[in-house]
Design a protein around this motif. Structure first.
Motif, PDB file in Angstrom:
ATOM      1  N   HIS C 220       0.856  -1.178   0.000  1.00 52.79           N
ATOM      2  CA  HIS C 220       0.000   0.000   0.000  1.00 52.79           C
ATOM      3  C   HIS C 220       0.890   1.226   0.000  1.00 52.79           C
ATOM      4  CE1 HIS C 220      -3.361   2.516   0.883  1.00 52.79           C
ATOM      5  NE2 HIS C 220      -2.808   2.962   1.986  1.00 52.79           N
ATOM      6  N   ARG C 221       0.875   1.983  -1.092  1.00 52.84           N
ATOM      7  CA  ARG C 221       1.785   3.116  -1.192  1.00 52.84           C
ATOM      8  C   ARG C 221       1.049   4.446  -1.179  1.00 52.84           C
ATOM      9  NH1 ARG C 221       4.187   0.275  -6.303  1.00 52.84           N
ATOM     10  NH2 ARG C 221       2.003  -0.244  -6.264  1.00 52.84           N
ATOM     11  N   GLY C 222      -0.245   4.426  -1.036  1.00 61.00           N
ATOM     12  CA  GLY C 222      -0.955   5.701  -0.986  1.00 61.00           C
ATOM     13  C   GLY C 222      -1.120   6.341  -2.341  1.00 61.00           C
ATOM     14  N   ILE C 223      -1.311   5.538  -3.377  1.00 61.48           N
ATOM     15  CA  ILE C 223      -1.416   6.090  -4.723  1.00 61.48           C
ATOM     16  C   ILE C 223      -2.674   6.920  -4.889  1.00 61.48           C
ATOM     17  CG2 ILE C 223      -1.722   5.449  -7.125  1.00 61.48           C
ATOM     18  CD1 ILE C 223       0.159   3.259  -6.774  1.00 61.48           C
ATOM     19  N   LYS C 225      -4.246   8.611  -2.708  1.00 63.32           N
ATOM     20  CA  LYS C 225      -4.114   9.896  -2.034  1.00 63.32           C
ATOM     21  C   LYS C 225      -3.212  10.830  -2.824  1.00 63.32           C
ATOM     22  CE  LYS C 225      -4.658  12.643   1.413  1.00 63.32           C
ATOM     23  NZ  LYS C 225      -5.946  13.193   1.758  1.00 63.32           N
TER      24      LYS C 225
END
Lengths: 168, 150, 568
Positions: C220-223, C225
């Motif tokens: 989970h890399r926060g794409i 967001k």
């Protein structure tokens, strides 16, 4: 004998032969479309920063420090998309085919382009590179009068002249 | 040279290029490189991915399990500089950010080589390995150009 | 158009089909206070107050035979003072999307679950609970997406949370996953093996697997967001491409298609053809990659090497067409950046011939190796009913008798202009999944040949366009692993909400059904057969359970496989 059909693999292997490219003794498997490292041309760059706005990973960054504006290219974060080359107004960015970029420190992966900033005639603060001012104002008549004044002083002068005009 | 592949949250692009280096076209086994299953057997760690919060303790543990001398090959734009999400909330950053954490934990990395690319070509990875072994001098140098203000 | 049964069907996604679906909905839900209206493309929005959500979901999912595509939570406080939950269900037969929009008031952020009516929505509900903070009533919940040391009460996808926030880690009680699944099994002191980077926990009795627990979302890399706060419309295709390094181009295409649909941009036909050709090239490369990995897992390393040898030519072809071996970077909003001009066509055809011949030979050899065939047949069975309930997608669905393919059901890009068949098998075991993929390679080759033949002239991109605010759109494409769907609400300069659901996300819950009562030795190939986007490590934790007590926990090295999970 249908059970031994898998032995056909030997014929397949023999026909394929050896496909190993003995890189680095032989050349790499490149095509002419490959996008490698980008090169910024110091002659053509005007320091506008359009490339730093479009760059998705912020590999190209703009730093205004002291009397200079630095456009820094960090090869390590570059995703080799080539958008900077498309956006540059003076075509100062070219895409090379360089991919042999390994280095033991991230320092070695930085490329800087340093522009001197013009100092404001009135307040003395540096604000924009000379080349950028010239390129942006080249076909604006009368721009020589205020091209070396920084934006804050320009506002002040403008207000002053409006007030003078109003008060007669 | 025995390598261990450590993925700390990458998109897999660099990982399949690492695997690709094993295949007939590039064939790193001719250099004596073998993929091993545990960090305890490894000389070099092939590191990909910007480190996510979730994988951070596991990465630290895997690196600690390596015996000295520890060598790290940081592959891809994510590992070298954090990549396109270097400032996202769940991402620590690439290997440079990890280095600070490792220093605090007392894990010493003897040698590190950064291989940029997105994804890094198998040839670029092989070049990185050669730089690490000291066979070639790295071509990339810090460059500063002063622009003529004429 | 005639469907597989030879019956006359309404053309999917046409005006006729959408109007019919709209009338159907209004008729069946006549006594519920809903608002029905059309959004961009093939989307029909049904706004319903949350008390009636379950009724509407039941009607659409069961009576209209829709299946769950995804759901998204959105923080719309700055626009409308509410949160909103969007459940997107698709009706394959008509090529229409029914988007159930549920407004959630600010002071009572809760919404009823529909996971018992539509099990396919199980995970995405937990996801919006984690990321937007909309609580669920009526089901057990646990943290799914965010890391274990993330503090409670901080929801990254809310608009007031900055994208770069780095909260300090929170120490949590080590909750063993076994406790969550089977309460009452004493595990004793915290077991060191359970905290290692493992992704699947298999609970075995003897040699038979009785349950499986997946632990993922390490990537989970926060794409989403980043796409909503830092990046602009023009930059997002590049980040979308890096959601997955194997099927990245599909994500990039879905994103630009969603924006183009929302903004009503008319993309030139030539750009559509180029996108389709590159998509099919990606499909060939992905299936060959999978075939090699499957051979490797089965122990047939020679197959692995040969498959990847063939695949190398496809990678070189991709570089020749787009400029990069992977993460092509040719998609922009309004078209593509690189053209496939006449000089390139002979090279493409040459590579296709090579791949076709090579794959035929290889498949011949592969399916005559007795070990390979025996290990694949009858293992990892997924029955049609379970597949339908869990809304699985892609080759997994097609191998279990579900005739589901986005290229046919919701036609997009240039697929209307190519004739191809979609392989369908009914056994639902590993062999069918393998056969589906091998056949798809040949179909892809045929599609590319047809499209190269018929390529129209013209521009490859649109220079000027405007993106109005507040438009809702979805776009989906058939990735090599299944259906990929993006949900988009346009904002100023960047999307207001961008939701991505990759195909493996939908397929992993099906693993429980597939692995139950299977032999442990077949587990690796079964996990591999759903084609997870492999990125994680290669370990499997096996928990031996007998008589309700954990006997032993051991680790098995499963080479280069395992995991998948959420790529963003």
């Amino acid at each position: 004998m249908v059970k031994l059909k898998f032995v056909k693999l030997i014929t397949v292997a023999r026909k394929a032969g050896t496909v190993t490219r003995r890189y680095p003794f032989e050349g790499p498997l490149l095509t002419e479309e490959f996008r490698g490292e980008v090169r910024l041309d110091p002659e053509k760059c005007i320091g506008c920063g359009a490339c730093t706005i479009i760059c998705p990973p912020n590999a190209l960054t703009l730093h205004d420090e002291g009397e200079v504006r630095v456009i820094r290219y960090f090869v390590g974060r570059c995703i080799f998309c080539g958008m900077c080359a498309e956006v540059c107004p003076t075509q100062a960015i070219t895409i090379t085919k360089e991919f042999e970029l390994a280095a033991p420190t991230t320092e070695q992966l930085l490329r800087d382009l340093v522009h001197e900033r013009v100092k404001c005639r009135i307040c003395g603060k540096p604000f924009l590179p000379a080349k950028l001012l010239k390129a942006a104002n080249s076909d604006v008549p009368g721009s020589e009068n205020y091209i070396d004044i920084c934006p804050e002083c320009r506002i002040k002068i403008g207000l002053k002249s409006i007030l003078e005009h109003k008060l007669g | 040279m025995w390598v261990f592949h450590l993925n700390s949250g990458s998109c897999n692009g660099c990982d399949i290029e690492v695997l690709d280096a094993l295949t007939p076209y590039f064939d790193v086994e001719r250099f004596g490189i073998k993929l091993v299953a545990s960090p305890r057997h490894a000389d070099v760690v092939l590191f990909t991915g910007p480190i996510t919060r979730e994988t951070l303790p596991k990465v630290v543990r895997a690196l600690r399990a390596m015996p000295r001398p520890r060598m790290v090959l940081a592959i891809g734009s994510c590992a070298v500089g954090g990549g396109i999400w270097h400032d996202s909330y769940n991402v620590i950053g690439g290997y440079p950010a990890l280095e600070k954490i490792l220093k605090k934990e007392g894990i010493v990395i003897d040698k590190v080589v950064f291989v940029p690319g997105c994804p890094a070509r198998p040839e670029a990875i092989i070049y990185g390995v050669l730089v690490m072994l000291g066979v070639v001098e790295p071509k990339s140098k810090r460059e500063v150009y002063k622009v003529e203000s004429k | 158009m005639i469907d597989k049964h030879g019956e006359e069907q309404i053309e999917r996604s046409s005006e006729e089909a959408l109007a019919y679906v709209e009338s159907l909905i209004k008729e069946k839900l006549a006594d519920i206070p809903i608002k029905v209206y059309r959004a961009a493309g093939e989307n029909i929005i049904v706004e319903v107050p949350r008390e009636y959500l379950r009724n509407v979901a039941k009607v659409v999912h069961d009576d209209l035979d829709a299946y769950v595509r995804t759901c998204a939570g959105c923080d719309e406080r700055e626009v409308a003072g509410i949160y909103a939950v969007y459940h997107i269900l698709g009706l394959d037969n008509y090529g229409a999307n029914v988007v159930i929009k549920v407004p959630v008031p600010e002071d009572d952020v809760k919404v009823p679950t529909i996971a018992d009516i539509a099990p396919g929505a199980g995970w995405c509900e937990l996801e919006f609970r984690d990321l937007v903070g909309i609580d669920l009533s009526g089901r057990p919940t646990h943290r799914l997406v965010l890391p274990d040391d993330w503090p409670d009460g901080l929801y990254p996808l809310r608009r007031d949370v900055p994208y770069g926030i780095r909260p300090p880690p929170v120490k949590r009680e080590e909750v063993s996953l076994i406790e969550i699944e089977r309460p009452g099994i004493p595990v004793g002191p915290y077991h060191p093996a359970l905290h290692e980077p493992e992704y699947f926990e298999l609970y075995v009795e003897g040699e038979t697997v009785v349950d499986v627990r997946y632990r993922g979302f390490h990537i989970h890399r926060g794409i989403e967001k980043l796409g909503e706060s830092k990046l602009t419309y023009k930059q997002i295709p590049f980040i979308a491409e890096r959601i997955c390094g194997i099927c990245g181009f599909v994500h990039s295409c879905c994103y630009v298609m969603a924006v183009e649909k929302a903004a009503g941009i008319d993309v030139p036909e030539r750009a559509d053809y180029i996108r389709t050709i590159v998509l099919e090239v990606e499909r060939i490369h992905s299936h060959l990659l999978w075939l090699g990995v499957a051979c490797h897992v089965l122990g047939y390393d020679a197959g692995f090497m040969h498959t990847w040898r063939i695949r190398e030519k496809v990678m070189a072809l991709a570089e020749y067409l787009t400029g990069s071996r992977k993460t092509y970077g040719i998609n922009i909003i309004g078209g593509v950046r690189k053209d496939i001009n006449k000089e390139k066509v002979p090279k493409v055809l040459e590579v296709l011939d090579y791949v076709e011949k090579g794959t035929k030979n290889l498949a011949d050899v592969l399916f005559s190796v007795p070990e390979v065939v025996k290990r694949l047949t009858g293992t990892g069975k997924l029955y049609r009913e379970e597949a339908r309930k869990l809304s699985v997608v892609g080759p997994v669905a097609r191998a279990s008798g579900l005739y589901r393919d986005v290229r046919k059901d919701y036609p997009y890009l240039a697929y209307r202009d190519a004739t191809f068949k979609v392989p369908l098998y009914t056994e639902g075991d590993n062999l069918s999944r393998t056969l589906v993929r091998v056949e798809e390679i040949f179909e892809s080759i045929s599609i590319i040949r047809q499209l190269l033949d018929r390529m129209p002239g013209g521009d490859i991109k649109v220079e000027e366009y405007e993106i109005p605010l507040g438009r809702v759109a979805t776009a989906s494409a058939e990735a090599p692993r299944g259906e990929d769907i993006h949900f988009l609400i346009t904002g100023r300069g960047r999307p207001y909400r961008w939701k991505v659901r990759a195909p493996t996300y939908q397929n992993i819950p099906a693993l429980r059904a597939m692995l139950r009562d299977q032999q442990l030795a077949d587990a690796p190939i079964t996990i591999a057969s759903i084609d997870p986007c492999f990125s994680c490590t290669d370990r499997l934790v096996v928990v031996e359970v007998s008589g309700g007590r954990v006997q032993r926990v051991r680790r098995i090295n499963l080479v280069r496989l395992v995991g998948g999970g959420r790529r963003w």
